[in-house]
Design an enzyme around this catalytic site. Structure first.
Site, PDB file in Angstrom:
ATOM      1  N   CYS A  77       0.836  -1.204   0.000  1.00 43.39           N
ATOM      2  CA  CYS A  77       0.000   0.000   0.000  1.00 43.39           C
ATOM      3  C   CYS A  77       0.870   1.253   0.000  1.00 43.39           C
ATOM      4  CB  CYS A  77      -0.894  -0.002   1.235  1.00 43.39           C
ATOM      5  SG  CYS A  77      -1.826   1.508   1.426  1.00 43.39           S
ATOM      6  N   CYS A 125      -1.430   6.170   6.832  1.00 44.44           N
ATOM      7  CA  CYS A 125      -2.698   5.602   7.297  1.00 44.44           C
ATOM      8  C   CYS A 125      -2.566   5.123   8.729  1.00 44.44           C
ATOM      9  CB  CYS A 125      -3.086   4.444   6.389  1.00 44.44           C
ATOM     10  SG  CYS A 125      -4.558   3.576   6.901  1.00 44.44           S
ATOM     11  N   CYS A 158      -2.577   0.255   9.238  1.00 46.71           N
ATOM     12  CA  CYS A 158      -1.508  -0.750   9.304  1.00 46.71           C
ATOM     13  C   CYS A 158      -0.268  -0.112   9.927  1.00 46.71           C
ATOM     14  CB  CYS A 158      -1.115  -1.217   7.906  1.00 46.71           C
ATOM     15  SG  CYS A 158      -2.344  -2.243   7.115  1.00 46.71           S
ATOM     16  N   CYS A 174      -7.848  -0.604  -0.272  1.00 45.18           N
ATOM     17  CA  CYS A 174      -7.147  -1.066   0.920  1.00 45.18           C
ATOM     18  C   CYS A 174      -6.897  -2.550   0.731  1.00 45.18           C
ATOM     19  CB  CYS A 174      -7.995  -0.816   2.165  1.00 45.18           C
ATOM     20  SG  CYS A 174      -7.352  -1.650   3.620  1.00 45.18           S
ATOM     21  N   TYR A 188     -20.211 -11.864  26.886  1.00 42.46           N
ATOM     22  CA  TYR A 188     -19.823 -11.008  25.752  1.00 42.46           C
ATOM     23  C   TYR A 188     -19.981 -11.827  24.467  1.00 42.46           C
ATOM     24  CZ  TYR A 188     -17.307  -8.747  29.637  1.00 42.46           C
ATOM     25  OH  TYR A 188     -16.952  -8.165  30.831  1.00 42.46           O
ATOM     26  N   CYS A 241      -8.818  -9.517  22.618  1.00 42.84           N
ATOM     27  CA  CYS A 241      -8.216  -8.828  21.470  1.00 42.84           C
ATOM     28  C   CYS A 241      -7.215  -7.795  21.971  1.00 42.84           C
ATOM     29  CB  CYS A 241      -9.286  -8.194  20.595  1.00 42.84           C
ATOM     30  SG  CYS A 241     -10.405  -7.158  21.516  1.00 42.84           S
TER      31      CYS A 241
HETATM   32  N1  SAH Z   1     -17.810 -13.585  21.257  1.00 45.19           N
HETATM   33  C1  SAH Z   1     -18.337 -12.782  20.180  1.00 45.19           C
HETATM   34  C2  SAH Z   1     -18.273 -11.253  20.441  1.00 45.19           C
HETATM   35  C3  SAH Z   1     -16.982 -10.716  20.958  1.00 45.19           C
HETATM   36  S1  SAH Z   1     -16.816  -8.947  20.856  1.00 45.19           S
HETATM   37  C4  SAH Z   1     -17.645 -13.118  18.880  1.00 45.19           C
HETATM   38  O1  SAH Z   1     -16.614 -13.761  18.856  1.00 45.19           O
HETATM   39  O2  SAH Z   1     -18.173 -12.732  17.824  1.00 45.19           O
HETATM   40  C5  SAH Z   1     -17.311  -8.380  22.393  1.00 45.19           C
HETATM   41  C6  SAH Z   1     -18.805  -8.273  22.566  1.00 45.19           C
HETATM   42  O3  SAH Z   1     -19.030  -7.810  23.896  1.00 45.19           O
HETATM   43  C7  SAH Z   1     -19.504  -7.284  21.656  1.00 45.19           C
HETATM   44  O4  SAH Z   1     -20.566  -7.948  21.007  1.00 45.19           O
HETATM   45  C8  SAH Z   1     -20.031  -6.214  22.613  1.00 45.19           C
HETATM   46  O5  SAH Z   1     -21.278  -5.686  22.200  1.00 45.19           O
HETATM   47  C9  SAH Z   1     -20.172  -6.965  23.911  1.00 45.19           C
HETATM   48  N2  SAH Z   1     -20.087  -6.195  25.166  1.00 45.19           N
HETATM   49  C10 SAH Z   1     -19.388  -5.081  25.423  1.00 45.19           C
HETATM   50  N3  SAH Z   1     -19.479  -4.735  26.721  1.00 45.19           N
HETATM   51  C11 SAH Z   1     -20.260  -5.671  27.307  1.00 45.19           C
HETATM   52  C12 SAH Z   1     -20.712  -5.872  28.656  1.00 45.19           C
HETATM   53  N4  SAH Z   1     -20.392  -5.021  29.621  1.00 45.19           N
HETATM   54  N5  SAH Z   1     -21.478  -6.946  28.915  1.00 45.19           N
HETATM   55  C13 SAH Z   1     -21.816  -7.822  27.928  1.00 45.19           C
HETATM   56  N6  SAH Z   1     -21.422  -7.668  26.648  1.00 45.19           N
HETATM   57  C14 SAH Z   1     -20.659  -6.620  26.329  1.00 45.19           C
END
Ligand code: SAH
Length: 486
Positions: free
Chosen positions: A73, A79, A82, A165, A338, A441
């Site tokens: 790129c 940017c 990356c 991109c 989550y 992450c």
């Molecule tokens: N496990 C899923 C999502 C992971 S991303 C996958 O792999 O696709 C993290 C997620 O946590 C998001 O969907 C976000 O909306 C949610 N999130 C963020 N804060 C939160 C909280 N306090 N309680 C519950 N979920 C939450």
């Protein structure tokens, strides 16, 4: 060390900072240089200095590192997306492995020997380009008044026009061409951040890699629809041209009139086609070379607002790794906190007793329920709420009764970058599951939370990075914890 701003120095880069900056030293004094690579000898201009370190701007690579490659790129330095494109992919993976290790040692308090014996080698990508299934392009206007789409120059909101991109799909370019042509032709205005005026703020594009289905969502700064009930002037012309693109399945708008950095507004209106697109995730055998498919697969539905992992190929490996770590027998009660649209929950439900997913976005929970139905899974249920508020087991801070879920044998958490809330960690410890699998992450907040969990009676059995974000400094990590007294 005495420097003055604008001094030129020559250094050899010896290390990387956690944001991918090269670090070199003058008489032991560290200088952080963006875009410089371990092994480079570089000429650097000092732009800012502090008591114990300085920042320099890369002026010239005097002797390139053997790990330097030609970035695909042309905008890789400007940017913000990356940070590592000039580093060979093999070395990028090593950088990420080291980054996880350093965080576990420095923040998590683990010994280097412990990390070495429990950390498996990072799972890399076969092709580290065109891997993203989602792109969000800001729309703006250049000095000559032309409507442009591009990316924000690092740490600013100045848009540099570029539709190509290498991390995203080729269709992104076609979709943007189509939208920009329409805007130019009919004088549709781009949003202007400074004044809060103009109509089109961002374009979100998603692709289901397995289904080939495309979703486009235009984010609009719009208070009121036109009297004819349209969101956009000459809306039909735009839809007609987008609908011609191969795979186009859903065209929608999102309303966002807030003066914030948040891209998407909460209100979504489908203009054409379906509200969602589909994707398929295959289960892989992580014990065999090349991680072959096992034949099992799941279909997911994705809507504009719900979270869905951006790198579907690596996601299969990540989820399959979670499944391997879980070692389920078919009897277990599993909590997936989550849970987003229920991807991990449904991956595990096939070999668990019952799975409970918790997620804060109501639309994602609706999608999760629909995803369970589509895949014929009846032993997974989903609840809306913040993990730290609904899982108090009894009353939460405001005195409301929380969810009372059956005690889990396994808790999976996959929080956003800021990691788990303290209350959520406390509840996890109180529930005393045999196992916890933490998907993260951000290895820094992972290490912070692992420290709490390990002080609370757990030990790290295995930890492994999965590169979901080639050419960036980000890395996904899966960690399996076991109760010490078992
Ligand atoms: N496990 C899923 C999502 C992971 S991303 C996958 O792999 O696709 C993290 C997620 O946590 C998001 O969907 C976000 O909306 C949610 N999130 C963020 N804060 C939160 C909280 N306090 N309680 C519950 N979920 C939450």
């Amino acid at each position: 060390m005495e420097f003055r701003k604008n001094d030129l120095v020559t250094i050899t880069i010896e290390d990387f900072g956690s944001e991918g900056e090269g670090i070199g030293k003058v008489d032991g004094f560290p200088i952080f240089v963006k875009d410089a690579i371990v092994g480079d000898t570089v000429e650097v201009r000092i732009v800012k200095y502090m008591k114990t370190y300085a920042y320099g701007r890369l002026e010239k690579v005097l002797e390139p590192s053997p790990f330097r490659v030609e970035p695909k790129c042309a905008f890789h330095r400007q940017c913000g997306g990356c940070q590592l494109q000039a580093l060979s992919y093999e070395k990028q993976l090593l950088f990420k492995q080291e980054k996880i290790k350093n965080h576990l040692i420095r923040i998590g308090g683990f010994s280097p020997e412990y990390v070495d014996t429990h950390m498996e080698s990072i799972i890399g990508m076969e092709v580290p380009y065109r891997y993203r299934n989602k792109a969000q392009y800001p729309i703006g206007t250049d000095r000559e008044g032309n409507v442009i789409a591009g990316f924000y120059a690092g740490r600013t909101h100045n848009i540099i026009p570029n539709q190509k991109c290498w991390l995203g799909t080729e269709e992104n370019e076609t979709v943007l061409d189509c939208i920009l042509n329409y805007m130019r032709r009919y004088g549709v205005t781009a949003y202007e951040e400074a004044s809060g005026t103009g109509l089109v703020r961002h374009v979100l594009i998603r692709k289901g890699f397995a289904s080939g289905e495309l979703m486009v969502c235009l984010v609009l700064n719009l208070r009121k629809k036109s009297d004819s009930g349209r969101f956009l002037p000459r809306q039909k012309e735009l839809i007609d041209s987008l609908a011609q693109i191969r795979g186009m399945t859903s065209v929608s708008v999102s309303i966002n009139t807030e003066r914030t950095n948040v891209i998407m507004g909460k209100e979504i209106h489908t203009l054409w086609g379906s509200d969602t697109i589909r994707d398929i995730i295959h289960v892989r055998d992580m014990g065999q070379a090349g991680y072959p498919y096992t034949g099992e697969k799941l279909e997911f539905m994705i809507s504009p607002l719900s979270f869905y992992q951006v790198n579907p190929v690596q996601t299969e490996k990540l989820y399959s790794l979670v499944r391997e770590y879980a070692c389920l027998t078919g009897q277990e009660t599993v909590w997936d906190l989550y849970c987003g649209i229920g991807t991990i929950s449904l991956f595990l439900a096939q070999s668990a007793g019952r799975v409970y997913g918790v997620e804060v976005i109501p639309q994602a929970i609706e999608d999760a329920r629909e995803n369970a139905r589509r895949n014929g899974i009846t032993n997974a249920e989903f609840h809306v709420g913040k993990a730290e508020e609904v899982l108090t087991g009894g009353k939460n801070k405001t005195g409301e009764r929380g969810l009372v879920l059956p005690p889990p044998n396994l808790i999976v958490v996959d929080p956003p970058r800021k990691g788990c809330d303290g209350v959520c960690l406390e509840v996890m410890l109180q529930m005393r599951p045999d196992k916890i699998i933490y998907v993260s992450c951000d290895s820094a907040t992972l290490a912070r939370d692992l420290k709490v969990l390990c002080e609370g009676g757990y030990e790290v059995a295995k930890v492994r990075g999965v590169d979901q974000f080639g050419h960036t400094v980000h890395v996904e990590v899966a960690c399996c914890l076991q109760r010490k007294d078992l």
